[in-house]
Scaffold this motif. Structure first.
Motif, mmCIF file in Angstrom:
data_model
loop_
_atom_site.group_PDB
_atom_site.id
_atom_site.type_symbol
_atom_site.label_atom_id
_atom_site.label_comp_id
_atom_site.label_asym_id
_atom_site.label_seq_id
_atom_site.Cartn_x
_atom_site.Cartn_y
_atom_site.Cartn_z
ATOM 1 N N VAL A 93 47.007 37.345 40.701
ATOM 2 C CA VAL A 93 45.933 37.087 39.737
ATOM 3 C C VAL A 93 44.577 37.053 40.447
ATOM 4 O O VAL A 93 43.592 37.631 39.969
ATOM 5 C CB VAL A 93 46.176 35.762 38.986
ATOM 6 N N LYS A 94 44.531 36.395 41.582
ATOM 7 C CA LYS A 94 43.277 36.302 42.335
ATOM 8 C C LYS A 94 42.807 37.687 42.767
ATOM 9 O O LYS A 94 41.644 38.066 42.549
ATOM 10 C CB LYS A 94 43.456 35.402 43.554
ATOM 11 N N GLY A 95 43.690 38.469 43.386
ATOM 12 C CA GLY A 95 43.312 39.797 43.853
ATOM 13 C C GLY A 95 42.910 40.724 42.723
ATOM 14 O O GLY A 95 41.927 41.476 42.829
ATOM 15 N N PHE A 96 43.656 40.677 41.637
ATOM 16 C CA PHE A 96 43.368 41.513 40.470
ATOM 17 C C PHE A 96 41.982 41.197 39.916
ATOM 18 O O PHE A 96 41.183 42.103 39.631
ATOM 19 C CB PHE A 96 44.445 41.257 39.410
ATOM 20 N N THR A 97 41.685 39.919 39.766
ATOM 21 C CA THR A 97 40.401 39.542 39.187
ATOM 22 C C THR A 97 39.244 39.908 40.107
ATOM 23 O O THR A 97 38.193 40.376 39.641
ATOM 24 C CB THR A 97 40.369 38.035 38.876
ATOM 25 N N GLU A 98 39.415 39.727 41.396
ATOM 26 C CA GLU A 98 38.365 40.115 42.337
ATOM 27 C C GLU A 98 38.129 41.622 42.281
ATOM 28 O O GLU A 98 36.985 42.087 42.345
ATOM 29 C CB GLU A 98 38.719 39.659 43.748
ATOM 30 N N ALA A 99 39.200 42.392 42.151
ATOM 31 C CA ALA A 99 39.047 43.848 42.051
ATOM 32 C C ALA A 99 38.375 44.246 40.745
ATOM 33 O O ALA A 99 37.665 45.265 40.683
ATOM 34 C CB ALA A 99 40.409 44.531 42.179
ATOM 35 N N LEU A 100 38.580 43.460 39.682
ATOM 36 C CA LEU A 100 37.948 43.752 38.401
ATOM 37 C C LEU A 100 36.429 43.652 38.469
ATOM 38 O O LEU A 100 35.732 44.287 37.657
ATOM 39 C CB LEU A 100 38.451 42.786 37.329
ATOM 40 N N ILE A 101 35.904 42.861 39.389
ATOM 41 C CA ILE A 101 34.447 42.701 39.482
ATOM 42 C C ILE A 101 33.781 44.068 39.624
ATOM 43 O O ILE A 101 32.858 44.417 38.884
ATOM 44 C CB ILE A 101 34.070 41.790 40.667
ATOM 45 N N THR A 102 34.261 44.861 40.584
ATOM 46 C CA THR A 102 33.700 46.189 40.804
ATOM 47 C C THR A 102 34.067 47.140 39.678
ATOM 48 O O THR A 102 33.231 47.923 39.193
ATOM 49 C CB THR A 102 34.184 46.752 42.149
ATOM 50 N N ASP A 103 35.321 47.082 39.241
ATOM 51 C CA ASP A 103 35.780 47.974 38.176
ATOM 52 C C ASP A 103 34.924 47.813 36.926
ATOM 53 O O ASP A 103 34.430 48.793 36.346
ATOM 54 C CB ASP A 103 37.254 47.687 37.879
#
Length: 323
Positions: free
Chosen positions: A172-182
């Motif tokens: 969940v943490k990694g996914f959400t951090e990646a969503l920032i740029t996406d």
């Protein structure tokens, strides 16, 4: 998003804990809320509390039965929401639902392990997939995904296996951090935040047992008791002389301690989360213990899984969990 008045929020796991308190506080600010949970009884209590708080005139609150690990259930939730609230967009998505269990890859069942992972990680992923079109249709939006301190520290102590929940919360943490740029590249009107609470007073201990067993009863089944014995044995405890009644009492007490002896209430945690959303913070640590643990792990990551690290940290913040 500086205020929530007139907005619409989706909350998963709205029947108890932080989900319930998020719903109460959002409605109090004039936000429409659609919540899901696996327990209609729990959601009915949330609605009762919202009404007792004095629901602002014109705000809509709807409840929907849904297991967030099942895409079809979330799609049904979305379609019910559209029909009952008569909208085609939402502004806030709180992927909050979570359970514990399946701690050991060795001694726990694959079914228990995957149930926890599929709720805690799959519920977040499927929640975003399902409700993204409604966020895209709004003029502004915010995705709030609940991870945990177990999203950067994969243990609750040296004597307790904790693999499924920790793996899910790291995802969940990694996914959400990646969503920032996406999202910045593809949907800049939508923001996102990852929430990492420490020990918050919720009913997750009791609720997790019910979800894992597929029941809505406070009574432990024979399988629950056997599983409790196995966990205790794995932690080095001799349970041969401990009666089933004693195990039941220990289970009830563990759930009570987690709820009532926590350093932070679910209501206080919900306020921290909502304040973080208003401030557009992508990283929301909840609780003094979460802030301190973040500092400790960063300072000495190689020691993070040694027994002394846990013991010293637990003494520092007053934790009485794990071990």
């Amino acid at each position: 998003m500086k205020d929530f008045a007139g907005k619409t929020a989706v909350i998963t796991g709205g029947g108890t804990g932080m989900g319930r308190e998020l719903a109460r506080q959002l409605v109090a600010e004039g936000c429409n809320v659609a919540m899901c949970d696996v327990s209609a009884t729990a959601m009915a209590e949330t609605v009762r509390l919202i009404e007792a708080d004095g629901r602002p005139q014109g705000t809509k609150v709807t409840t929907h039965i849904a297991d967030v690990s099942l895409e079809a259930a979330l799609i049904a939730f979305r379609e019910e929401l559209k029909a009952q609230q008569q909208i085609d967009h939402i502004h806030l998505l709180f992927n909050n639902a979570g359970i514990a269990g399946g701690g050991s890859m060795v001694t726990d069942s694959r079914a228990a392990w995957e149930k926890t992972f599929n709720v805690c990680w799959g519920g977040v992923y499927l929640g975003v997939r399902t409700f993204l079109p409604m966020l895209l249709a709004a003029n502004e939006g915010h995705i709030i995904n609940t991870s945990s301190v177990n999203g950067f520290w994969a243990t609750i102590g040296p004597n307790t296996s904790h693999t499924s929940y920790a793996a899910a919360k790291f995802a969940v943490k990694g996914f959400t951090e990646a969503l920032i740029t996406d999202l910045r590249l593809t949907a800049p009107h939508i923001k996102c935040s990852v929430v990492m609470p420490g020990h918050i007073g919720t009913s997750i201990v009791a609720n997790s047992r019910k979800v894992q067993a597929g029941v809505d009863s406070d009574e432990l089944t024979a399988e629950d008791i056997a599983a409790a014995r196995a966990r205790a044995a794995a932690a080095g405890m001799d349970m041969t002389e401990v009666s089933d009644d004693a195990i039941r009492a220990l289970s009830v007490e563990a759930a009570r301690r987690f709820l009532e002896d926590a350093p932070m209430t679910a209501a206080a945690a919900a306020k921290v989360i909502l304040d973080g959303v208003k401030a557009e913070r992508w990283r929301i640590l909840v609780g003094d213990d979460a802030h301190k643990l973040d500092e400790w792990v960063r300072r000495d990551p190689e020691a993070a899984y040694e027994p002394k690290f846990y013991q010293d940290f637990a003494a520092e913040v007053g934790w009485r969990l794990g071990g």
